[in-house]
Design a protein around this motif. Structure first.
Motif, PDB file in Angstrom:
ATOM      1  N   THR A  11      -3.617  53.857 -66.493  1.00 39.16           N
ATOM      2  CA  THR A  11      -3.822  54.553 -65.387  1.00 39.16           C
ATOM      3  C   THR A  11      -4.801  54.761 -64.581  1.00 39.16           C
ATOM      4  OG1 THR A  11      -1.746  55.489 -66.436  1.00 39.16           O
ATOM      5  CG2 THR A  11      -2.763  56.580 -64.705  1.00 39.16           C
ATOM      6  N   ILE A  12      -5.442  54.911 -65.319  1.00 41.32           N
ATOM      7  CA  ILE A  12      -6.761  54.874 -64.786  1.00 41.32           C
ATOM      8  C   ILE A  12      -7.153  53.170 -63.567  1.00 41.32           C
ATOM      9  CG2 ILE A  12     -10.006  55.386 -65.051  1.00 41.32           C
ATOM     10  CD1 ILE A  12      -8.688  56.674 -67.483  1.00 41.32           C
ATOM     11  N   ALA A  13      -6.844  52.454 -65.516  1.00 43.77           N
ATOM     12  CA  ALA A  13      -7.927  50.963 -64.227  1.00 43.77           C
ATOM     13  C   ALA A  13      -7.213  51.376 -62.847  1.00 43.77           C
ATOM     14  CB  ALA A  13      -7.984  50.137 -65.330  1.00 43.77           C
ATOM     15  N   PHE A  14      -5.545  50.890 -62.721  1.00 43.62           N
ATOM     16  CA  PHE A  14      -4.687  50.941 -61.228  1.00 43.62           C
ATOM     17  C   PHE A  14      -4.827  51.667 -61.061  1.00 43.62           C
ATOM     18  CE2 PHE A  14      -1.862  47.261 -63.809  1.00 43.62           C
ATOM     19  CZ  PHE A  14      -2.509  46.393 -63.485  1.00 43.62           C
ATOM     20  N   ALA A  15      -4.629  52.894 -60.844  1.00 45.41           N
ATOM     21  CA  ALA A  15      -4.987  54.282 -59.743  1.00 45.41           C
ATOM     22  C   ALA A  15      -6.018  53.327 -58.580  1.00 45.41           C
ATOM     23  CB  ALA A  15      -5.369  55.464 -61.098  1.00 45.41           C
ATOM     24  N   ILE A  16      -8.113  53.352 -59.651  1.00 45.64           N
ATOM     25  CA  ILE A  16      -9.021  53.000 -59.192  1.00 45.64           C
ATOM     26  C   ILE A  16      -8.629  51.610 -58.016  1.00 45.64           C
ATOM     27  CG2 ILE A  16     -11.844  52.417 -59.466  1.00 45.64           C
ATOM     28  CD1 ILE A  16     -11.046  54.073 -62.127  1.00 45.64           C
ATOM     29  N   SER A  17      -8.381  51.054 -58.426  1.00 46.25           N
ATOM     30  CA  SER A  17      -7.482  49.420 -57.993  1.00 46.25           C
ATOM     31  C   SER A  17      -7.371  49.594 -57.028  1.00 46.25           C
ATOM     32  CB  SER A  17      -6.819  48.521 -58.643  1.00 46.25           C
ATOM     33  OG  SER A  17      -6.831  47.404 -58.323  1.00 46.25           O
ATOM     34  N   GLY A  18      -6.258  50.461 -56.922  1.00 48.82           N
ATOM     35  CA  GLY A  18      -5.065  50.738 -55.565  1.00 48.82           C
ATOM     36  C   GLY A  18      -5.980  51.724 -54.281  1.00 48.82           C
ATOM     37  N   ALA A  19      -7.337  52.382 -54.974  1.00 41.17           N
ATOM     38  CA  ALA A  19      -7.549  53.843 -53.956  1.00 41.17           C
ATOM     39  C   ALA A  19      -8.282  52.689 -53.448  1.00 41.17           C
ATOM     40  CB  ALA A  19      -8.707  54.672 -55.079  1.00 41.17           C
ATOM     41  N   MET A  20      -9.288  51.413 -54.210  1.00 45.47           N
ATOM     42  CA  MET A  20     -10.657  50.629 -53.619  1.00 45.47           C
ATOM     43  C   MET A  20      -9.714  49.785 -52.559  1.00 45.47           C
ATOM     44  SD  MET A  20     -13.304  52.163 -54.587  1.00 45.47           S
ATOM     45  CE  MET A  20     -14.022  51.200 -54.772  1.00 45.47           C
ATOM     46  N   VAL A  21      -8.998  49.565 -52.775  1.00 46.15           N
ATOM     47  CA  VAL A  21      -7.914  48.702 -51.250  1.00 46.15           C
ATOM     48  C   VAL A  21      -7.731  48.900 -50.204  1.00 46.15           C
ATOM     49  CG1 VAL A  21      -6.397  46.944 -51.707  1.00 46.15           C
ATOM     50  CG2 VAL A  21      -7.681  46.341 -53.681  1.00 46.15           C
ATOM     51  N   ALA A  22      -7.636  49.745 -50.601  1.00 45.78           N
ATOM     52  CA  ALA A  22      -6.956  50.751 -49.591  1.00 45.78           C
ATOM     53  C   ALA A  22      -8.219  51.266 -48.977  1.00 45.78           C
ATOM     54  CB  ALA A  22      -6.249  52.716 -50.192  1.00 45.78           C
ATOM     55  N   MET A  23      -8.989  51.830 -49.223  1.00 52.38           N
ATOM     56  CA  MET A  23     -10.546  52.292 -48.797  1.00 52.38           C
ATOM     57  C   MET A  23     -10.522  50.400 -48.105  1.00 52.38           C
ATOM     58  SD  MET A  23     -12.097  54.997 -50.483  1.00 52.38           S
ATOM     59  CE  MET A  23     -12.064  54.368 -52.491  1.00 52.38           C
ATOM     60  N   GLU A  24     -10.668  49.906 -47.769  1.00 51.44           N
ATOM     61  CA  GLU A  24     -11.171  48.295 -47.632  1.00 51.44           C
ATOM     62  C   GLU A  24     -10.627  47.833 -46.734  1.00 51.44           C
ATOM     63  OE1 GLU A  24     -10.601  45.040 -50.788  1.00 51.44           O
ATOM     64  OE2 GLU A  24     -12.898  45.159 -50.940  1.00 51.44           O
ATOM     65  N   GLU A  25      -9.091  48.367 -46.632  1.00 51.46           N
ATOM     66  CA  GLU A  25      -8.118  48.685 -45.037  1.00 51.46           C
ATOM     67  C   GLU A  25      -8.174  49.561 -44.633  1.00 51.46           C
ATOM     68  OE1 GLU A  25      -6.268  45.895 -45.464  1.00 51.46           O
ATOM     69  OE2 GLU A  25      -6.930  45.109 -46.960  1.00 51.46           O
ATOM     70  N   GLU A  26      -9.315  50.430 -44.731  1.00 51.07           N
ATOM     71  CA  GLU A  26      -9.824  51.358 -43.897  1.00 51.07           C
ATOM     72  C   GLU A  26      -8.073  52.433 -43.894  1.00 51.07           C
ATOM     73  OE1 GLU A  26     -11.146  50.273 -40.405  1.00 51.07           O
ATOM     74  OE2 GLU A  26     -12.715  49.559 -41.225  1.00 51.07           O
ATOM     75  N   TYR A  27      -7.209  52.991 -44.761  1.00 46.28           N
ATOM     76  CA  TYR A  27      -6.622  53.909 -44.680  1.00 46.28           C
ATOM     77  C   TYR A  27      -7.033  55.157 -44.861  1.00 46.28           C
ATOM     78  CZ  TYR A  27      -3.023  49.909 -46.608  1.00 46.28           C
ATOM     79  OH  TYR A  27      -1.946  48.575 -46.787  1.00 46.28           O
ATOM     80  N   ASP A  28      -6.436  55.984 -44.435  1.00 41.05           N
ATOM     81  CA  ASP A  28      -6.609  57.690 -44.423  1.00 41.05           C
ATOM     82  C   ASP A  28      -6.564  58.387 -45.784  1.00 41.05           C
ATOM     83  OD1 ASP A  28      -3.225  58.103 -44.455  1.00 41.05           O
ATOM     84  OD2 ASP A  28      -3.270  58.752 -42.540  1.00 41.05           O
ATOM     85  N   ILE A  29      -7.003  59.014 -45.463  1.00 42.93           N
ATOM     86  CA  ILE A  29      -6.979  59.817 -47.502  1.00 42.93           C
ATOM     87  C   ILE A  29      -5.716  59.839 -47.789  1.00 42.93           C
ATOM     88  CG2 ILE A  29      -6.662  62.345 -46.838  1.00 42.93           C
ATOM     89  CD1 ILE A  29      -8.779  62.863 -48.811  1.00 42.93           C
TER      90      ILE A  29
END
Length: 211
Positions: A11-29
């Motif tokens: 859960t921790i690993a994939f939650a961080i992974s998804g968040a980092m990909v979203a920030m790379e794609e410049e998603y809003d918060i």
């Protein structure tokens, strides 16, 4: 206990992974939180659908939702300079999630006395389903569909557990370390599976095939 530990790690690993990909794609918060949560729980939801577990079972995992939310929040609070190294430790985070969730999915299926084929499918979908949904939503080519070795390691975990070769808590942790290490080695040394390509046929002006 081992099941819970693996679920928390995944859960921790994939939650961080998804968040980092979203920030790379410049998603809003809000988008960062959504993609992080979907990545953390997408694989489990797909698995539940296929092995006949009510999807509503996800809503009983309140603790894991809190862990995922905290993980995404921690990712958001990381200094921006850490993002420069995401291509290094981001792959490791994804490898940890793949291994932990593949084992967790296989355990889930074996507890329900499903056959070996179902155990392997549960391992692959739980281990890579969240990443698959993440990549699709981020308009990226899913890792599991690349020639890079990814889903094979989840299938290997399912095969080992489906054959009941490693079932004690200690052996499960050893298997977790092995699958994580294999995934790390595969992207470090660019291990690839053979690819199959169709040979395109060219045509002359009259529409005849040219070999």
């Amino acid at each position: 206990m081992t099941w819970d530990i693996l679920t928390i790690i995944g859960t921790i690993a994939f939650a961080i992974s998804g968040a980092m990909v979203a920030m790379e794609e410049e998603y809003d918060i809000f988008g960062v939180y959504i993609l992080g949560m979907i990545t953390a729980f997408g694989g489990g939801a797909i698995r539940n659908l296929l092995i006949d577990v009510p999807v509503s079972a996800l809503w009983s995992q309140g603790l894991f939702f809190q862990i995922a939310l905290l993980s995404v929040t921690a990712a958001i609070l990381f200094p921006n300079n850490l993002l420069k190294h995401w291509h290094v430790w981001g792959n490791f985070t994804d490898a940890v999630g793949l291994s932990a969730f593949a084992i967790q999915g296989a355990l889930y299926a074996t507890e329900m006395n499903h056959p070996l084929s179902a155990v392997i499918v549960a391992a692959v979908l739980t281990g890579s389903g969240g990443g698959l949904v993440r990549d699709v939503l981020a308009k990226r080519k899913p890792l599991i569909l690349k020639d890079e070795i990814y889903g094979v390691w989840a299938a290997l975990a399912g095969l080992i557990l489906g054959l009941n070769l490693m079932n004690s808590p200690l052996y499960l942790l050893i298997l977790f370390a092995i699958i994580t290490s294999l995934r790390v080695l595969s992207y470090t040394f660019h291990w690839k599976l053979p690819s199959i390509k169709l040979q395109k046929q060219s045509h002359d002006e009259k529409g005849n095939n040219i070999a």
